[in-house]
Design a protein around this motif. Structure first.
Motif, mmCIF file in Angstrom:
data_model
loop_
_atom_site.group_PDB
_atom_site.id
_atom_site.type_symbol
_atom_site.label_atom_id
_atom_site.label_comp_id
_atom_site.label_asym_id
_atom_site.label_seq_id
_atom_site.Cartn_x
_atom_site.Cartn_y
_atom_site.Cartn_z
ATOM 1 N N ASN A 244 -4.847 12.336 -4.475
ATOM 2 C CA ASN A 244 -3.178 12.302 -4.478
ATOM 3 C C ASN A 244 -3.156 11.369 -3.395
ATOM 4 O O ASN A 244 -3.687 11.274 -2.453
ATOM 5 C CB ASN A 244 -2.810 13.691 -3.816
ATOM 6 C CG ASN A 244 -1.089 13.660 -3.031
ATOM 7 O OD1 ASN A 244 -0.460 12.187 -3.953
ATOM 8 N ND2 ASN A 244 -0.521 15.152 -2.959
ATOM 9 N N LEU A 245 -2.522 9.791 -4.416
ATOM 10 C CA LEU A 245 -2.197 8.401 -3.322
ATOM 11 C C LEU A 245 -0.674 8.380 -2.954
ATOM 12 O O LEU A 245 -1.410 7.358 -3.096
ATOM 13 C CB LEU A 245 -3.249 7.676 -4.531
ATOM 14 C CG LEU A 245 -4.482 7.873 -4.343
ATOM 15 C CD1 LEU A 245 -5.079 6.893 -5.525
ATOM 16 C CD2 LEU A 245 -5.740 7.837 -3.392
ATOM 17 N N GLU A 246 -0.729 9.361 -3.480
ATOM 18 C CA GLU A 246 1.131 9.005 -2.860
ATOM 19 C C GLU A 246 1.500 8.316 -1.120
ATOM 20 O O GLU A 246 1.267 8.918 -0.721
ATOM 21 C CB GLU A 246 2.046 10.199 -2.590
ATOM 22 C CG GLU A 246 1.881 11.565 -4.282
ATOM 23 C CD GLU A 246 2.942 12.008 -4.891
ATOM 24 O OE1 GLU A 246 3.344 12.861 -3.763
ATOM 25 O OE2 GLU A 246 2.820 12.770 -5.603
ATOM 26 N N GLY A 247 2.031 7.334 -1.516
ATOM 27 C CA GLY A 247 2.465 7.472 -0.413
ATOM 28 C C GLY A 247 1.160 5.966 0.759
ATOM 29 O O GLY A 247 0.866 5.711 1.823
ATOM 30 N N ALA A 248 0.044 5.863 -0.167
ATOM 31 C CA ALA A 248 -1.267 6.188 0.502
ATOM 32 C C ALA A 248 -0.932 4.190 0.492
ATOM 33 O O ALA A 248 -0.339 3.369 -0.543
ATOM 34 C CB ALA A 248 -2.566 6.152 -0.127
ATOM 35 N N ASP A 249 -1.546 3.417 2.124
ATOM 36 C CA ASP A 249 -2.069 2.006 1.663
ATOM 37 C C ASP A 249 -3.230 1.463 0.872
ATOM 38 O O ASP A 249 -4.509 1.242 1.513
ATOM 39 C CB ASP A 249 -1.506 1.373 3.035
ATOM 40 C CG ASP A 249 -1.185 0.075 2.881
ATOM 41 O OD1 ASP A 249 -2.007 -0.593 2.076
ATOM 42 O OD2 ASP A 249 -0.929 -0.841 4.329
ATOM 43 N N LEU A 250 -3.844 1.366 0.243
ATOM 44 C CA LEU A 250 -4.336 0.620 -0.636
ATOM 45 C C LEU A 250 -4.125 -0.570 -0.822
ATOM 46 O O LEU A 250 -5.118 -1.520 -2.114
ATOM 47 C CB LEU A 250 -5.199 1.693 -1.900
ATOM 48 C CG LEU A 250 -5.127 2.728 -1.706
ATOM 49 C CD1 LEU A 250 -4.027 3.221 -2.999
ATOM 50 C CD2 LEU A 250 -6.445 3.259 -2.693
ATOM 51 N N SER A 251 -3.359 -1.290 -0.236
ATOM 52 C CA SER A 251 -3.290 -2.705 -0.533
ATOM 53 C C SER A 251 -4.378 -3.930 -0.600
ATOM 54 O O SER A 251 -4.588 -4.912 -1.383
ATOM 55 C CB SER A 251 -2.082 -3.183 0.341
ATOM 56 O OG SER A 251 -2.241 -3.400 1.654
ATOM 57 N N THR A 252 -5.641 -3.143 0.418
ATOM 58 C CA THR A 252 -6.575 -4.463 0.638
ATOM 59 C C THR A 252 -8.003 -3.942 0.336
ATOM 60 O O THR A 252 -9.140 -4.122 0.446
ATOM 61 C CB THR A 252 -6.752 -4.699 2.105
ATOM 62 O OG1 THR A 252 -6.786 -4.117 3.231
ATOM 63 C CG2 THR A 252 -5.525 -6.512 1.972
ATOM 64 N N SER A 253 -7.664 -2.757 -0.176
ATOM 65 C CA SER A 253 -8.424 -1.294 -0.517
ATOM 66 C C SER A 253 -9.890 -2.776 -1.691
ATOM 67 O O SER A 253 -9.656 -3.410 -1.836
ATOM 68 C CB SER A 253 -8.749 -0.544 -1.893
ATOM 69 O OG SER A 253 -8.193 0.268 -0.616
ATOM 70 N N MET A 254 -11.197 -2.744 -1.653
ATOM 71 C CA MET A 254 -12.002 -3.389 -2.117
ATOM 72 C C MET A 254 -12.657 -3.049 -3.133
ATOM 73 O O MET A 254 -13.556 -1.624 -3.488
ATOM 74 C CB MET A 254 -13.210 -3.874 -1.013
ATOM 75 C CG MET A 254 -12.957 -4.534 0.065
ATOM 76 S SD MET A 254 -14.510 -4.417 0.688
ATOM 77 C CE MET A 254 -15.075 -5.825 0.121
ATOM 78 N N PHE A 255 -12.628 -3.554 -4.244
ATOM 79 C CA PHE A 255 -12.894 -2.710 -5.854
ATOM 80 C C PHE A 255 -12.831 -1.033 -6.353
ATOM 81 O O PHE A 255 -13.580 -1.062 -6.964
ATOM 82 C CB PHE A 255 -14.848 -2.823 -5.460
ATOM 83 C CG PHE A 255 -15.795 -4.119 -4.526
ATOM 84 C CD1 PHE A 255 -15.582 -5.242 -5.114
ATOM 85 C CD2 PHE A 255 -16.449 -3.653 -4.613
ATOM 86 C CE1 PHE A 255 -16.512 -6.471 -4.758
ATOM 87 C CE2 PHE A 255 -16.726 -5.383 -2.855
ATOM 88 C CZ PHE A 255 -17.017 -6.211 -3.576
ATOM 89 N N LEU A 256 -11.214 -1.885 -6.202
ATOM 90 C CA LEU A 256 -11.036 -0.578 -6.945
ATOM 91 C C LEU A 256 -10.493 -1.275 -8.754
ATOM 92 O O LEU A 256 -10.081 -2.172 -8.324
ATOM 93 C CB LEU A 256 -9.926 -0.765 -6.207
ATOM 94 C CG LEU A 256 -9.279 0.545 -6.585
ATOM 95 C CD1 LEU A 256 -10.063 1.708 -6.218
ATOM 96 C CD2 LEU A 256 -7.832 0.647 -5.385
ATOM 97 N N THR A 257 -10.840 -0.579 -9.281
ATOM 98 C CA THR A 257 -10.093 -0.510 -10.762
ATOM 99 C C THR A 257 -8.827 0.113 -11.196
ATOM 100 O O THR A 257 -8.860 0.970 -10.355
ATOM 101 C CB THR A 257 -11.708 0.030 -11.834
ATOM 102 O OG1 THR A 257 -12.206 1.202 -11.588
ATOM 103 C CG2 THR A 257 -12.984 -1.107 -10.934
ATOM 104 N N GLN A 258 -8.508 -0.494 -12.757
ATOM 105 C CA GLN A 258 -6.856 0.102 -12.851
ATOM 106 C C GLN A 258 -7.658 1.375 -13.590
ATOM 107 O O GLN A 258 -6.687 2.656 -13.286
ATOM 108 C CB GLN A 258 -6.675 -0.854 -13.756
ATOM 109 C CG GLN A 258 -5.106 -0.502 -14.497
ATOM 110 C CD GLN A 258 -4.415 -0.855 -13.481
ATOM 111 O OE1 GLN A 258 -4.223 -1.685 -13.068
ATOM 112 N NE2 GLN A 258 -3.505 0.646 -13.571
ATOM 113 N N MET A 259 -8.652 1.525 -13.881
ATOM 114 C CA MET A 259 -9.393 2.563 -14.177
ATOM 115 C C MET A 259 -9.254 3.979 -13.019
ATOM 116 O O MET A 259 -8.839 4.939 -13.427
ATOM 117 C CB MET A 259 -10.428 2.920 -15.361
ATOM 118 C CG MET A 259 -10.624 4.228 -16.025
ATOM 119 S SD MET A 259 -12.577 4.201 -17.017
ATOM 120 C CE MET A 259 -12.563 2.321 -17.985
ATOM 121 N N GLN A 260 -9.737 3.637 -11.420
ATOM 122 C CA GLN A 260 -9.707 4.679 -11.073
ATOM 123 C C GLN A 260 -7.706 4.477 -11.169
ATOM 124 O O GLN A 260 -7.599 6.369 -9.897
ATOM 125 C CB GLN A 260 -10.919 4.221 -9.771
ATOM 126 C CG GLN A 260 -11.812 3.507 -9.990
ATOM 127 C CD GLN A 260 -12.380 3.704 -8.470
ATOM 128 O OE1 GLN A 260 -12.235 1.742 -8.885
ATOM 129 N NE2 GLN A 260 -13.305 3.742 -7.595
#
Length: 284
Positions: A244-260
């Motif tokens: 559950n990533l609702e409202g989470a801030d991943l704006s500068t997360s590293m090595f995150l993919t579209q599939m994830q």
């Protein structure tokens, strides 16, 4: 792309690594093996077209995939490998009517996906302010990968992907340590958070400050990360299914993919890196 790449150019390059299904011969619907599960309604061997694949290589239930038991199809992303194989490696010749072409194309597609995944990671690493020596090494790997994706089918099939990954993985790890360390060092009292390979399945981490944490290879299946601060978090290889990533801030997360991201749950308040797209199946 020039061998000398700056941060802005790297960011734009990373955005371009997206699937273009209109220029692909339905390779994800044919080349890959799928097993009946909560993600797929049927069993399908590798090399066999999905029964939902039409003659124009479009999916006849595309708008209904999740409702009809094909959630996995809405999660999958090839980084753009599909159009590369279809239009460049095989010069626009599709697999129908030619068994030899089909076998080669279906064999090459998984290889190209992995090359494009590495390409995406290296490009992202080059978008960060890293030391000059590391930047040079990453630029070299970028050049090597750009040459590899241009190989013909026979040479692509002979590649040792594991061997290719080793030096790249080392450089990505160095990049992650440098960037996350820069952030933690600038925050008095902020301790380093090492959750590499951790089992956080179903864990409640709602609203937590997890900035610059290392979640490489971690199991975050169904974890509650609602409103968590996930900036500068290294997510390479992490399993985010139903997290559950609702409202989470991943704006500068590293090595995150579209599939994830596609495999997780989120909403319009979830902040994503600029190169990722909010899934259409997320909550409003």
């Amino acid at each position: 792309m020039s061998s000398q790449i700056d941060t802005l150019a790297a960011g734009e390059y990373r955005k371009s690594l997206q699937a273009d299904c209109a220029n692909c011969f339905g390779l994800c619907c044919t080349a890959l093996h799928i097993v009946a599960s909560s993600d797929f309604a049927i069993n399908k061997p590798a090399g066999a077209p999905c029964p939902n694949l039409q003659s124009d290589f479009r999916c006849q239930i595309h708008s209904e995939l999740r409702g009809k038991g094909f959630k996995g199809c809405t999660v999958f992303d090839c980084f753009g490998a599909g159009q590369q194989v279809s239009q460049i490696t095989f010069n626009g010749q599709d697999w129908r009517g030619n068994t030899q072409t089909a076998e080669k194309m279906f064999s090459v597609f998984p290889v190209m996906i992995q090359l494009y995944e590495m390409l995406a990671y290296v490009i992202e690493a080059l978008s960060y302010p890293v030391p000059k020596e590391l930047h040079i090494e990453l630029t070299y790997q970028l050049s090597e990968l750009e040459n590899l994706i241009k190989l013909d089918a026979d040479n692509l099939q002979s590649l040792d992907i594991m061997e290719l990954r080793m030096p790249i993985n080392e450089l990505l790890s160095k990049t992650s340590v440098h960037i996350r360390g820069t952030i933690t060092n600038s925050m008095p009292g902020k301790r380093k958070l090492d959750y590499r390979g951790a089992d956080w399945i179903g864990k409640n981490a709602k609203g937590k400050d997890l900035r610059a944490a290392d979640f490489r290879g971690a199991y975050l299946i169904a974890a509650d990360l609602k409103h968590a601060d996930l900036r500068a978090v290294d997510f390479i290889g992490a399993d985010l299914r139903d997290a559950n990533l609702e409202g989470a801030d991943l704006s500068t997360s590293m090595f995150l993919t579209q599939m994830q991201i596609n495999s997780a749950k989120g909403n319009k308040q979830t902040q994503l890196p600029a190169y990722l797209v909010q899934p259409s199946h997320w909550a409003s």
